[in-house]
Scaffold this active site. Structure first.
Site, mmCIF file in Angstrom:
data_model
loop_
_atom_site.group_PDB
_atom_site.id
_atom_site.type_symbol
_atom_site.label_atom_id
_atom_site.label_comp_id
_atom_site.label_asym_id
_atom_site.label_seq_id
_atom_site.Cartn_x
_atom_site.Cartn_y
_atom_site.Cartn_z
ATOM 1 N N HIS A 97 -19.610 23.631 -40.318
ATOM 2 C CA HIS A 97 -20.163 24.669 -40.807
ATOM 3 C C HIS A 97 -19.306 25.854 -40.516
ATOM 4 C CE1 HIS A 97 -21.707 25.621 -36.556
ATOM 5 N NE2 HIS A 97 -21.386 26.929 -37.035
ATOM 6 N N ASP A 102 -21.879 17.612 -38.005
ATOM 7 C CA ASP A 102 -21.341 18.924 -37.915
ATOM 8 C C ASP A 102 -19.926 19.079 -37.307
ATOM 9 O OD1 ASP A 102 -21.498 21.560 -38.420
ATOM 10 O OD2 ASP A 102 -22.342 22.350 -36.569
ATOM 11 N N SER A 120 -18.884 28.566 -32.140
ATOM 12 C CA SER A 120 -19.270 27.301 -32.726
ATOM 13 C C SER A 120 -17.677 26.767 -32.895
ATOM 14 C CB SER A 120 -19.852 27.466 -33.957
ATOM 15 O OG SER A 120 -20.902 28.053 -34.143
#
Length: 515
Positions: A148, A178, A255
């Site tokens: 993402h 992901d 992230s």
């Protein structure tokens, strides 16, 4: 008495001669006395002696811990990179929402909007700028981050801790887990070694590295709060869980950064947080290395990942429901079996408890998902199943994830015009209608699944949308939609009228062959 012996003021002359030196002597004596015995208030300001620090021996354990953490941070930080992304989306795609668990990170109104927000003029492509983290896993420039973070990127650059900026090439992505792999042109990068997440235990010390809110190369410390956390995304039941939960602060921008153990080994890749405000509230989650490492190795080798698929929905056996499933203490309970899927062909039924896969014990549903997803399509597996108190073994040949939903929606009797639109459909039953709060006068087919990267995904279709028309013809059921799509000629697009979130819009499914 002789008046000459006295002065006019009545004192004797010799007395006056003695008075002056006596007064001077008294003044000197009083000054000396004052300096010797003056009160504390009249003394010069002198600070009282400070308290002595704690004896080193009494806090040696804490000092050793601090030193160890400093050494650990200094070892890992050079392997952490800042990832900046530029992506371009067409204006008509701007209505496609981010997943709910990512909306709090990167939504325009979220706390990270300044780093991942759209910049668009009317009628022009929408430009987005994003920022995340990554970790170098080899000196020759392979870097792991989240899918993402780089999704839709047209330009990716990474910055190392010594301010070296390099353009990165996207090697491959895996939306299901992901994960993504980048490559930079270098041969001398600091890297971090892999750790074994299977050995991670609650209470263990971990450090999270990344670039929260643009504050580059930040390290936070905490413990493992829990392991084997389930998939939090109800819209994608195939997504593997087994997440590591930690109270080491993870915020927007973390992230893709590494979660490391006390030895500096990467045991997870930070991916999301759970918070009512979108900022850290003590619950951060990382993808365990047991999922990351094989996925990354496959992406480096092949550029893509194919996941095995049984075609079932599963849930954990819990203390509350165990009595309904022959008092099982572990395993995954089958909650749904897709028609014509490998699970259906093998004879799996709702209520079956899968206790083993290829002779290995299945502790929970997430463990089963991970095990199956890491196998290649076409692999034959053996499941041990508990049904009505009896144990049986069922052989199953796995299919590719997404294959069944795509083909099941596009069947035709002769195979002509067969298209991989990428949608799984279901009938609009009263229960489904209530669940998605659809009006009673709507008729059509409800979308149950959208294959990532498919024509349906590119058109912005989502789970829960209702297809009302195909090529300007009304449909009443899932079979109507399947038949209509199978009749579309090869290379042609399809026009859908779709009800979503209280309104209806036309969406174009572009033909993969035409593209």
């Amino acid at each position: 008495m002789n008046a000459g012996m006295w002065s006019k003021d009545g004192t004797k002359p010799w007395t006056r001669r003695l008075a002056v030196p006596m007064i001077a002597l008294a003044l000197v004596a009083s000054f000396v006395t004052y300096e010797c015995v003056k009160p504390a208030a009249a003394s010069a300001a002198i600070a009282a002696p400070s308290a002595t620090p704690l004896d080193v021996d009494s806090v040696s354990a804490l000092l050793a811990l601090d030193k160890a953490m400093e050494t650990l941070a200094a070892r890992v930080t050079p392997a952490v990179v800042n990832v900046t992304v530029t992506s371009e989306n067409r204006a008509e795609a701007s209505g496609k929402e981010l997943p709910e668990d990512m909306q709090q990170f990167f939504g325009q109104g979220g706390p990270f909007g300044q780093f991942f927000g759209p910049h668009m003029r009317q009628g022009q492509p929408q430009i987005e700028h994003g920022m995340g983290s990554g970790v170098v896993i080899s000196p020759d420039g392979y870097i792991v981050t989240n899918n993402h973070v780089v999704d839709g990127a047209v330009d990716i650059r990474v910055t190392t801790s010594n301010r070296r900026v390099m353009k990165a090439k996207l090697i491959g992505t895996d939306p299901l887990t992901d994960l993504a792999v980048l490559k930079v042109n270098a041969t001398d990068l600091a890297s971090a070694p892999w750790g074994d997440s299977k050995g991670v235990r609650p209470g263990q010390t971990v450090l999270a590295f990344g670039n929260p809110y643009g504050f580059r190369f930040t390290v936070t410390r905490g413990i493992v709060s829990a392991v084997n956390r389930a998939n939090p995304d109800p819209t994608n039941p195939s997504k593997p869980g087994e997440f590591i939960q930690t109270d080491a602060a993870i915020n927007p921008g973390n992230s893709g950064g590494p979660l490391v153990d006390a030895r500096g080994e990467v045991v997870g890749i930070n991916t999301f947080l759970v918070s009512p405000s979108g900022t850290f509230s003590g619950m951060g989650f990382a993808i365990p290395s047991q999922i990351v490492r094989p996925t990354v190795e496959t992406l480096i080798r092949d550029g893509k990942v194919s996941h095995g698929h049984i075609g079932i929905g599963i849930a954990d056996v819990t203390p509350e429901n165990a009595k309904f499933f022959d008092n099982s203490t572990a395993g995954g309970v089958v909650t749904q079996v897709e028609p014509d899927s490998p699970g259906a062909k093998a004879g799996l039924q709702v209520g079956d408890v899968i206790t083993e896969i290829d002779g290995q014990k299945v502790n929970d549903a997430g463990e089963l998902q991970v095990s199956v997803a890491q196998k290649q399509p076409g692999t034959k597996i053996m499941l041990k199943v508990l049904r009505d108190g009896k144990t049986m073994s069922l052989p199953i040949t796995l299919e590719a994830l997404g294959k069944h939903s795509a083909e099941g929606s596009d069947k035709s009797s002769d195979g002509e015009g067969k298209m991989h639109w990428g949608i799984g459909l279901g009938n609009l039953t009263p229960e489904v209608r209530d669940q998605i709060q659809a009006p009673r006068d709507l008729h059509g087919a409800v979308i149950e699944q959208v294959q990532p990267g498919s024509s349906a995904d590119n058109a912005g279709l989502q789970q829960g949308d209702i297809i009302l028309e195909v090529n300007r013809h009304k449909v009443q059921s899932a079979s109507d939609v399947q038949q209509a799509l199978s009749n579309v000629k090869k290379g042609d697009d399809a026009l859908l009228l779709v009800w979503s979130n209280g309104g209806s819009t036309f969406r174009v499914l572009h033909s993969p062959e035409g593209a």
